[in-house]
Design a protein around this motif. Structure first.
Motif, PDB file in Angstrom:
ATOM      1  N   GLU A   1       5.880  12.643  -1.590  1.00 14.34           N
ATOM      2  CA  GLU A   1       5.983  14.039  -1.159  1.00 14.34           C
ATOM      3  C   GLU A   1       4.699  14.493  -0.449  1.00 14.34           C
ATOM      4  N   GLU A   2       3.585  14.102  -1.039  1.00 11.07           N
ATOM      5  CA  GLU A   2       2.284  14.438  -0.446  1.00 11.07           C
ATOM      6  C   GLU A   2       2.171  13.770   0.938  1.00 11.07           C
ATOM      7  N   LEU A   3       2.630  12.530   1.040  1.00 14.23           N
ATOM      8  CA  LEU A   3       2.516  11.804   2.316  1.00 14.23           C
ATOM      9  C   LEU A   3       3.314  12.494   3.416  1.00 14.23           C
ATOM     10  N   LEU A   4       4.540  12.937   3.073  1.00 13.63           N
ATOM     11  CA  LEU A   4       5.375  13.585   4.089  1.00 13.63           C
ATOM     12  C   LEU A   4       4.708  14.865   4.584  1.00 13.63           C
ATOM     13  N   GLY A   5       4.075  15.615   3.663  1.00 12.40           N
ATOM     14  CA  GLY A   5       3.375  16.841   4.052  1.00 12.40           C
ATOM     15  C   GLY A   5       2.189  16.540   4.937  1.00 12.40           C
ATOM     16  N   ARG A   6       1.449  15.497   4.572  1.00 10.68           N
ATOM     17  CA  ARG A   6       0.237  15.160   5.340  1.00 10.68           C
ATOM     18  C   ARG A   6       0.560  14.741   6.758  1.00 10.68           C
TER      19      ARG A   6
ATOM     20  N   ILE B   1      -5.502  11.293  -3.722  1.00 14.76           N
ATOM     21  CA  ILE B   1      -5.336  12.745  -3.559  1.00 14.76           C
ATOM     22  C   ILE B   1      -6.659  13.421  -3.899  1.00 14.76           C
ATOM     23  N   GLY B   2      -7.106  14.274  -2.997  1.00 12.81           N
ATOM     24  CA  GLY B   2      -8.398  14.949  -3.202  1.00 12.81           C
ATOM     25  C   GLY B   2      -9.087  15.088  -1.864  1.00 12.81           C
ATOM     26  N   SER B   3     -10.346  15.504  -1.899  1.00  8.06           N
ATOM     27  CA  SER B   3     -11.065  15.684  -0.624  1.00  8.06           C
ATOM     28  C   SER B   3     -11.457  14.317  -0.065  1.00  8.06           C
ATOM     29  N   ILE B   4     -11.718  14.289   1.233  1.00  5.82           N
ATOM     30  CA  ILE B   4     -12.146  13.046   1.891  1.00  5.82           C
ATOM     31  C   ILE B   4     -13.387  12.507   1.181  1.00  5.82           C
ATOM     32  N   GLU B   5     -14.309  13.420   0.817  1.00  8.62           N
ATOM     33  CA  GLU B   5     -15.573  13.007   0.174  1.00  8.62           C
ATOM     34  C   GLU B   5     -15.314  12.406  -1.199  1.00  8.62           C
ATOM     35  N   ASN B   6     -14.419  13.055  -1.991  1.00 11.85           N
ATOM     36  CA  ASN B   6     -14.150  12.527  -3.340  1.00 11.85           C
ATOM     37  C   ASN B   6     -13.480  11.160  -3.279  1.00 11.85           C
TER      38      ASN B   6
ATOM     39  N   ILE C   1     -10.107  -5.175   2.273  1.00  8.50           N
ATOM     40  CA  ILE C   1      -8.769  -4.760   2.723  1.00  8.50           C
ATOM     41  C   ILE C   1      -8.471  -3.397   2.108  1.00  8.50           C
ATOM     42  N   LEU C   2      -8.035  -2.444   2.944  1.00 11.20           N
ATOM     43  CA  LEU C   2      -7.549  -1.164   2.425  1.00 11.20           C
ATOM     44  C   LEU C   2      -6.028  -1.192   2.479  1.00 11.20           C
ATOM     45  N   LEU C   3      -5.426  -1.073   1.315  1.00  9.02           N
ATOM     46  CA  LEU C   3      -3.960  -1.069   1.210  1.00  9.02           C
ATOM     47  C   LEU C   3      -3.509   0.357   0.940  1.00  9.02           C
ATOM     48  N   GLY C   4      -2.289   0.671   1.354  1.00 12.74           N
ATOM     49  CA  GLY C   4      -1.779   2.007   1.022  1.00 12.74           C
ATOM     50  C   GLY C   4      -0.709   2.387   2.004  1.00 12.74           C
ATOM     51  N   PRO C   5       0.170   3.310   1.618  1.00 17.66           N
ATOM     52  CA  PRO C   5       1.255   3.722   2.509  1.00 17.66           C
ATOM     53  C   PRO C   5       0.718   4.459   3.730  1.00 17.66           C
ATOM     54  N   PRO C   6       1.559   4.613   4.771  1.00 17.08           N
ATOM     55  CA  PRO C   6       1.121   5.380   5.937  1.00 17.08           C
ATOM     56  C   PRO C   6       0.755   6.795   5.512  1.00 17.08           C
ATOM     57  N   GLY C   7      -0.380   7.273   5.981  1.00 14.45           N
ATOM     58  CA  GLY C   7      -0.809   8.631   5.631  1.00 14.45           C
ATOM     59  C   GLY C   7      -1.685   8.687   4.397  1.00 14.45           C
ATOM     60  N   ALA C   8      -1.980   7.532   3.788  1.00  9.70           N
ATOM     61  CA  ALA C   8      -2.799   7.529   2.560  1.00  9.70           C
ATOM     62  C   ALA C   8      -4.263   7.843   2.853  1.00  9.70           C
ATOM     63  N   GLY C   9      -4.662   7.693   4.119  1.00 12.35           N
ATOM     64  CA  GLY C   9      -6.060   7.983   4.468  1.00 12.35           C
ATOM     65  C   GLY C   9      -6.873   6.718   4.697  1.00 12.35           C
ATOM     66  N   LYS C  10      -6.204   5.591   4.903  1.00  8.39           N
ATOM     67  CA  LYS C  10      -6.930   4.324   5.103  1.00  8.39           C
ATOM     68  C   LYS C  10      -7.855   4.409   6.309  1.00  8.39           C
ATOM     69  N   GLY C  11      -7.317   4.934   7.415  1.00  3.84           N
ATOM     70  CA  GLY C  11      -8.102   4.994   8.653  1.00  3.84           C
ATOM     71  C   GLY C  11      -9.306   5.917   8.511  1.00  3.84           C
TER      72      GLY C  11
ATOM     73  N   GLU D   1      11.662  11.853  10.347  1.00  9.12           N
ATOM     74  CA  GLU D   1      12.678  10.803  10.164  1.00  9.12           C
ATOM     75  C   GLU D   1      12.039   9.406  10.190  1.00  9.12           C
ATOM     76  N   THR D   2      11.165   9.193  11.179  1.00 10.05           N
ATOM     77  CA  THR D   2      10.521   7.873  11.278  1.00 10.05           C
ATOM     78  C   THR D   2       9.587   7.643  10.102  1.00 10.05           C
ATOM     79  N   MET D   3       8.975   8.722   9.653  1.00  9.09           N
ATOM     80  CA  MET D   3       8.058   8.605   8.518  1.00  9.09           C
ATOM     81  C   MET D   3       8.810   8.137   7.277  1.00  9.09           C
ATOM     82  N   ARG D   4      10.015   8.674   7.055  1.00  7.67           N
ATOM     83  CA  ARG D   4      10.814   8.245   5.883  1.00  7.67           C
ATOM     84  C   ARG D   4      11.093   6.749   5.985  1.00  7.67           C
ATOM     85  N   LYS D   5      11.412   6.308   7.201  1.00  9.08           N
ATOM     86  CA  LYS D   5      11.699   4.885   7.404  1.00  9.08           C
ATOM     87  C   LYS D   5      10.434   4.062   7.115  1.00  9.08           C
ATOM     88  N   ARG D   6       9.290   4.555   7.605  1.00 12.33           N
ATOM     89  CA  ARG D   6       8.039   3.808   7.395  1.00 12.33           C
ATOM     90  C   ARG D   6       7.689   3.717   5.914  1.00 12.33           C
ATOM     91  N   LEU D   7       7.990   4.784   5.178  1.00  8.15           N
ATOM     92  CA  LEU D   7       7.696   4.750   3.737  1.00  8.15           C
ATOM     93  C   LEU D   7       8.621   3.752   3.030  1.00  8.15           C
TER      94      LEU D   7
END
Ligand code: AMP
Length: 220
Positions: free
Chosen positions: A118-123, A198-203, A4-14, A166-172
């Protein structure tokens, strides 16, 4: 391996799940992707789900548990699976436990990908998806070779309706309230490991592999 990959929307799970599927040859099961497909196909379930999704809310546990149960019964899950975006509530986690028990299976690892808000909203504001094949891009971190077009299939890239600020804030907020409790849920079951998202996809992939394979280099 049942992961299972857990994490907020935008964390990079997909993104991370897609890389892991190739390495372990097990499918990625993304409830978000399955629901978006149902929305695009305008199935009765998709039409209902769209209202919740557009509002940044969660689709009902019954609907999501039903689609996951059907998916996990497929033969390509026999050697394992990567759940991305499920479970998202304690009720879903309990349902998953029971459904896996009925298949004679259990969860092997739960990895939480930690990223601050903050990082998630930017991503999220730079995220784009191919309308045709679903491949994800990011305007800054993973831009397409030709603006607006998918590198894989040439399909049109679009911004998901639920990726607006706006929807992203709600999702968080929904994540904090309904999904974050799963961190202690799986910690209690001694299944959880947390990695820095936080970091490169590879790291991040490397940290994930360390967490899965139990390396001591990772933060437990
Ligand atoms: P995702 O692509 O995982 O960010 O999911 C997009 C949207 O689909 C979410 O904001 C929810 O509305 C819905 N969704 C996806 N997975 C679930 C789930 N496990 N439970 C409830 N709703 C979900």
């Amino acid at each position: 391996m049942n992961l299972i990959l857990l994490g907020p929307p935008g964390a990079g799970k997909g993104t991370q799940a897609k890389i892991l599927t190739k390495k372990y040859e097990i499918p990625q099961i993304s409830t978000g992707d399955m629901l978006r497909l149902a929305v695009n196909e305008q199935t009765p379930m998709g039409i209902k789900a769209k209202e919740f999704m557009d509002a940044g809310a969660l689709v009902t546990d019954e609907v999501v548990v039903g689609i996951v149960e059907e998916r996990l019964a497929k033969t390509d899950c026999v050697n394992g699976f990567i759940l991305d975006g499920f479970p998202r509530t304690v009720k879903q986690a309990d349902a998953l436990k029971h459904m896996l028990q009925s298949f004679g299976k259990s969860v092997d690892h739960v990895i939480s990908i930690a990223v601050d808000q903050e990082e998630l909203l930017g991503r999220i504001s730079g995220r784009r998806t191919c309308r045709n094949c679903g491949r994800g891009f990011h305007l800054l971190f993973d831009p397409p070779r030709t603006a607006g077009k998918c590198d894989e299939c040439g399909g049109e890239l679009y911004q998901r309706d639920d990726d607006s600020a706006e929807t992203m804030r709600k999702r968080l907020a929904v994540y904090e309230e309904q999904t974050a409790p799963l961190i202690s849920y799986y910690a209690k079951e001694s299944l959880l490991r947390t990695i820095d998202g936080i970091g490169s996809i590879e790291n991040i992939q490397q940290s994930l592999l360390c967490a899965i394979e139990g390396s001591k280099d990772d933060h437990p």
